[in-house]
Design a protein around this motif. Structure first.
Motif, short mmCIF file in Angstrom:
data_model
loop_
_atom_site.label_atom_id
_atom_site.label_comp_id
_atom_site.label_asym_id
_atom_site.label_seq_id
_atom_site.Cartn_x
_atom_site.Cartn_y
_atom_site.Cartn_z
N THR A 149 0.77 -0.98 -0.26
CA THR A 149 -0.25 0.10 -0.33
C THR A 149 0.42 1.14 0.23
OG1 THR A 149 -0.43 -0.13 2.33
CG2 THR A 149 -2.21 -1.54 1.08
N GLU A 150 0.30 2.38 -0.22
CA GLU A 150 1.29 3.50 -0.58
C GLU A 150 1.12 4.31 0.43
OE1 GLU A 150 -1.15 5.70 -1.00
OE2 GLU A 150 -2.70 5.79 -2.78
N GLY A 151 1.65 5.55 0.28
CA GLY A 151 1.96 6.28 1.57
C GLY A 151 0.41 7.36 2.40
N ALA A 152 -0.11 7.31 1.09
CA ALA A 152 -1.77 7.73 1.61
C ALA A 152 -2.53 6.91 2.90
CB ALA A 152 -2.56 8.63 0.89
N GLN A 153 -2.60 5.49 1.61
CA GLN A 153 -3.07 4.62 2.35
C GLN A 153 -2.54 3.50 3.76
OE1 GLN A 153 -2.07 1.95 -1.15
NE2 GLN A 153 -4.08 1.16 -0.66
N TRP A 154 -1.23 4.09 3.92
CA TRP A 154 -0.67 4.28 5.40
C TRP A 154 -0.99 5.36 6.05
CZ3 TRP A 154 5.37 4.56 3.12
CH2 TRP A 154 5.63 2.84 2.30
N MET A 155 -1.67 6.20 5.80
CA MET A 155 -2.42 7.42 7.07
C MET A 155 -3.80 7.31 7.30
SD MET A 155 0.40 8.90 7.36
CE MET A 155 0.70 10.77 7.89
N VAL A 156 -4.58 6.21 6.55
CA VAL A 156 -5.25 5.75 7.03
C VAL A 156 -6.17 5.91 8.61
CG1 VAL A 156 -7.87 4.42 7.09
CG2 VAL A 156 -6.44 5.59 4.85
N GLY A 157 -7.02 6.20 9.56
CA GLY A 157 -6.89 6.28 10.67
C GLY A 157 -6.36 7.41 11.89
N LEU A 158 -5.54 7.54 11.15
CA LEU A 158 -3.94 8.44 12.29
C LEU A 158 -5.20 9.81 12.54
CD1 LEU A 158 -1.60 8.87 13.37
CD2 LEU A 158 -0.99 9.83 11.79
N GLY A 159 -5.98 10.29 11.47
CA GLY A 159 -6.65 11.79 11.57
C GLY A 159 -7.79 11.56 12.89
N LYS A 160 -8.68 10.39 12.58
CA LYS A 160 -9.18 10.37 13.94
C LYS A 160 -8.22 10.18 15.22
CE LYS A 160 -12.91 8.86 11.40
NZ LYS A 160 -13.65 7.75 11.27
N ALA A 161 -7.23 9.99 14.73
CA ALA A 161 -6.84 9.34 16.32
C ALA A 161 -6.26 10.91 17.10
CB ALA A 161 -5.63 8.00 16.21
N ALA A 162 -5.81 11.89 16.46
CA ALA A 162 -4.53 12.86 16.36
C ALA A 162 -6.25 13.00 17.26
CB ALA A 162 -3.89 13.28 15.70
N LEU A 163 -7.37 13.51 16.47
CA LEU A 163 -8.71 14.26 16.94
C LEU A 163 -8.83 13.95 18.86
CD1 LEU A 163 -10.64 14.77 14.27
CD2 LEU A 163 -9.67 16.13 15.99
N ALA A 164 -8.69 12.37 18.68
CA ALA A 164 -8.49 12.08 19.63
C ALA A 164 -8.11 12.06 21.41
CB ALA A 164 -8.84 10.46 19.77
N LYS A 165 -6.98 12.59 20.47
CA LYS A 165 -5.33 13.49 21.51
C LYS A 165 -6.00 14.49 22.18
CE LYS A 165 -2.30 9.94 21.96
NZ LYS A 165 -1.25 10.55 23.67
N GLY A 166 -7.23 15.12 21.23
CA GLY A 166 -7.52 16.64 21.60
C GLY A 166 -6.61 17.91 20.42
N TYR A 167 -6.13 17.34 19.47
CA TYR A 167 -4.96 17.91 18.47
C TYR A 167 -6.08 18.04 17.20
CZ TYR A 167 -1.50 14.74 20.60
OH TYR A 167 -0.45 14.57 21.56
N LYS A 168 -6.60 19.24 17.96
CA LYS A 168 -7.41 20.12 16.63
C LYS A 168 -7.50 20.63 15.63
CE LYS A 168 -11.31 19.50 20.04
NZ LYS A 168 -12.53 20.82 21.24
N ARG A 169 -6.31 21.46 15.83
CA ARG A 169 -4.94 22.38 15.01
C ARG A 169 -3.92 22.04 14.75
NH1 ARG A 169 -7.47 27.48 13.60
NH2 ARG A 169 -4.84 28.37 14.27
N MET A 170 -3.14 21.78 13.73
CA MET A 170 -2.31 20.92 13.62
C MET A 170 -1.21 22.01 12.64
SD MET A 170 -2.79 16.96 14.10
CE MET A 170 -1.06 16.59 14.41
#
Length: 417
Positions: A149-170
């Motif tokens: 799988t490629e670079g974009a596929q490798w990041m699936v799920g990470l956006g939701k995990a960051a938000l769950a940590k409270g990272y609303k602005r990055m």
């Protein structure tokens, strides 16, 4: 009918001679020549060396033969530059006369080698670890296959995990070429759709050494940094961010917290604990096949001999693609006739069995597979590794979006200021 002893003896002798010639012809079949290209110079040299180890491990597991033919590996090096990668590939194909190519490592290299493959339709090209979306999404080549799988596929799920940590602005800090564009696209597609904001993106040159101006641009009101840097670039940034007193938590790209980075000894390394990331591997995945793969890697490439405590992303993805090359050769019993028609057909239809699950190819000969969301932790021996936060199966190249909704990543796409 009576056969005298002399006639019988001649018959047996002739049969023995014929058998000997047949055996000799079998054992003297020409080797399968596989070109192996990785980035062994420049910022990704450590990852490239581990990529070579992964590819070699797939060959070792078969005892150096496939379909009764010896496997001959011819290596070449690049430095993450597309023109250098193409020149090295051209030598392997046109001068060394390899039958199959495995490589390259870096995103823009992959696009360039894909384009070159169209000029050599008689050869089969299989990716190394390059992960730019455009390699297979834009003008795909019929004889270029990517079983990772490629670079974009490798990041699936990470956006939701960051938000769950409270990272609303990055803020995004990433190298300025095709692979990081794909990584940022994979992250932001999900992150922005769920309410995240990215007010600043800083694109830096590959192989950069001075990050002072980028560090000075970090806004006070962002919650975290998405850092998509690899190899020496990641190490340089982390050390300089530490020296500048930077204290924002980091979310890492797939190669930002791979084993080649987690094993550097800088001061900033300690602050990587707890870093979220995502990719095709997770050091602490508890699947039986993964554990067996890790044990085999550690046996063949112990830390004392230059290996890492756990195989890096590069080692695993090169292993995956080399295994596909060899499994396909086994399927067609080493038959590479007719411009490798049967071989290419076998690869196209293959379900590749890997240590992290089955991989199938889509219509563009691009892998559909598994992504892991991970977090950096430390074991009781002081080794850093990535534990599994979430496993996402069957990730396709359009990230589950409809084709008309999907856009390839670039400097400006996606955008959610």
């Amino acid at each position: 009918m009576r056969v005298n002893k002399r006639t019988l003896g001649r018959t047996l002798l002739a049969a023995a001679v014929a058998g000997a010639f047949a055996s000799t012809a079998w054992t003297q079949q020409p080797p399968v020549k596989i070109g192996l290209l990785a980035t062994l110079e420049g910022p990704f040299a450590a990852g490239g060396a581990d990529g070579m180890r992964g590819a070699e491990l797939a060959v070792k597991q078969r005892g150096g033969t496939v379909a009764g033919r010896k496997i001959e590996i011819i290596k070449a090096s690049s430095d993450a530059k597309p023109d250098v990668a193409v020149n090295a590939t051209r030598k392997l194909v046109e001068q060394d006369k390899v039958d199959v190519m495995v490589g390259p490592l870096s995103g823009s290299e992959g696009i360039a080698v894909k384009d070159y493959s169209k000029t050599q339709p008689q050869i089969t090209f299989i990716n190394g670890s390059s992960g730019a979306q455009a390699t297979t999404l834009v003008s795909p080549s019929e004889n270029f296959f990517r079983f990772n799988t490629e670079g974009a596929q490798w990041m699936v799920g990470l956006g939701k995990a960051a938000l769950a940590k409270g990272y609303k602005r990055m803020m995004v800090i990433a190298e300025d070429y095709a692979f990081p564009y794909s990584q940022v696209q994979g992250f932001m597609t999900e992150y922005c759709a769920n309410g995240g904001k990215v007010p600043v993106k800083a694109w830096v040159p590959l192989g950069g050494k001075d990050y002072a101006s980028v560090i000075a641009r970090v806004p006070k009101d962002v919650d975290a940094l998405l850092v998509v840097l690899g190899g020496a670039d990641a190490v340089n940034f982390l050390n300089q961010y530490e020296a500048a007193g930077g204290d924002k938590p980091i979310v890492g790209g797939s190669i930002t917290v791979s084993q080649d980075i987690l094993n550097y000894r800088g001061k900033r390394r300690e602050s990587l604990l707890g870093t979220l990331s995502a990719g095709p591997v997770a050091d602490a995945y508890d699947g039986a096949e993964w554990k067996a793969f890790v044990a085999d890697y550690q046996k063949n490439y112990p830390v004392s001999a230059g290996g890492f405590p756990s195989p890096s992303l590069f080692a695993y993805v090169y292993y995956q693609n080399m295994k596909a090359a060899l499994d396909g050769l086994d399927e067609v019993k080493g038959d590479l006739s007719d411009n490798q028609k049967k071989y290419k057909a076998a690869l196209t239809k293959m379900t590749l069995k890997t240590p992290t699950g089955d991989v199938k190819l889509d219509a563009n000969r691009q892998a559909i597979g598994t992504t892991f969301v991970t977090e950096v932790v430390k074991d009781d021996k002081g080794n850093y590794f990535n534990k599994v936060v979430r496993k996402v199966d069957n990730v396709d190249q359009t990230l589950g979006l409809k084709k008309e909704e999907f856009q390839i990543g670039s400097r400006d796409v996606p955008n959610c200021p």
